[in-house]
Design an enzyme around this catalytic site. Sequence first.
Site, short mmCIF file in Angstrom:
data_model
loop_
_atom_site.label_atom_id
_atom_site.label_comp_id
_atom_site.label_asym_id
_atom_site.label_seq_id
_atom_site.Cartn_x
_atom_site.Cartn_y
_atom_site.Cartn_z
N ASP A 1 0.86 -1.18 0.00
CA ASP A 1 0.00 0.00 0.00
C ASP A 1 0.89 1.23 0.00
O ASP A 1 1.75 1.40 0.87
CB ASP A 1 -0.90 -0.01 1.25
CG ASP A 1 -2.07 0.96 1.14
OD1 ASP A 1 -2.12 1.71 0.15
OD2 ASP A 1 -2.92 0.96 2.04
N ASP B 1 -3.27 2.53 -5.64
CA ASP B 1 -2.20 2.56 -4.65
C ASP B 1 -2.00 1.28 -3.87
O ASP B 1 -1.31 1.28 -2.84
CB ASP B 1 -2.45 3.71 -3.67
CG ASP B 1 -3.77 3.58 -2.93
OD1 ASP B 1 -4.61 2.76 -3.36
OD2 ASP B 1 -3.97 4.31 -1.94
N GLU B 2 -2.57 0.17 -4.30
CA GLU B 2 -2.38 -1.05 -3.53
C GLU B 2 -2.51 -2.30 -4.40
O GLU B 2 -3.16 -2.30 -5.43
CB GLU B 2 -3.35 -1.12 -2.35
CG GLU B 2 -4.81 -1.10 -2.73
CD GLU B 2 -5.73 -1.22 -1.52
OE1 GLU B 2 -5.39 -1.95 -0.57
OE2 GLU B 2 -6.81 -0.61 -1.55
#
Length: 374
Positions: free
Chosen positions: A21, A118-119
């Site tokens: 993350d 973002d992950e």
Amino acid sequence: MSAEPGPSTPGTTVHRVLHVDLDQFIAAVEVLRRPELAGRPVIVGGRGDPTERAVVSTASYEAREFGARSGMPLRIAARKVPDAVILPVDHDAYNEASEQVMATLRGLGVVVEVLGWDEAFLGAPATDPGMFADPEAFAARVRAAVLDATELHCSVGVGDNKVRAKIATDFGKPRGTFVLTAANWFEVMGDRDTIALWGVGSKVSKRLLGHGIRTVRELAAADEDVLVAEFGPRMGRWYHDLGRGEGPTEVDDSPWIARGHSRESTYQRNLTTPAEVADAVAVLAEQAFADTDAEGRAVMRVTLKVRYAPFFTFTRARKLPAPTRDRAEVVAAALALTADLDPEREVRLLGVRAEMVMPDGGDPAERTPVRGRL
């Protein structure tokens, strides 16, 4: 049988999943573009104008210290952090940065399941199942590779399944690694409120509290039949397993198939009449339908999201009599949902979501939430 899982039997092969993350991703991308903002409170949302109606997309750690949070009205965040630099959302920049990150992860030879900008989950490939023999060392390698390639920092959660890996990441933030497995699940999570679990929001936690279930440990020990009666057979069992930290272990790098498309709008002036609301809903429904039609997939369910002034939100959904690719039927279904609205209340936001039949013919609502965001 005990509700608490124990550690693995000595000598057995222990499965590991990593969850990556990016730390304060959107704000971090903006700081890279504007190095002079490093260390300052940064808020990103809407068009960057706190006098307009918009919500916070992200806040830097410095802004969070003053109470700014994602999803908060931008004007409130601006009041909480009067010295913040407020910037407009730039989707293209975040897409470009995200693609760099994911390419870097794939370059490590792992299986990458992208969850969003973002992950991502990481799994060991079939050709090298022992790649995560030392998962913490590999996590350090991941953080270093991402930083070297993109100048962005990330945190890594290590788990024996996807649920524990995902939850572990929050304990590793910022710029760290945390390991969460069956061996320490109840030590770490047992006494926390159920809302700390991935996929349990305020509404679900309140419904659980109505059955006397406040903590993760209490959820794990709950009568499964009670949960099934409250949430249905699929989600009732899912929440029961979630209390024990149980979940899927397979990391799947196949392309994500959208379950539906949504369009929404926050109005700078409240909609004050049923006619204004109906016109706005029709526009959003047309847009959502166009997105589904571009994929060549039929719509089977329509959801209407309404936010009354000042900030009360609710949703209503309707399953169509039969899947359709007819624009008029989808728009009519969305308009029918406005019948439940209070004509005396002003509306500040509307959204329409069109859920599509899955490629295999299934209903997206019947899929167990094991991929992407729960």
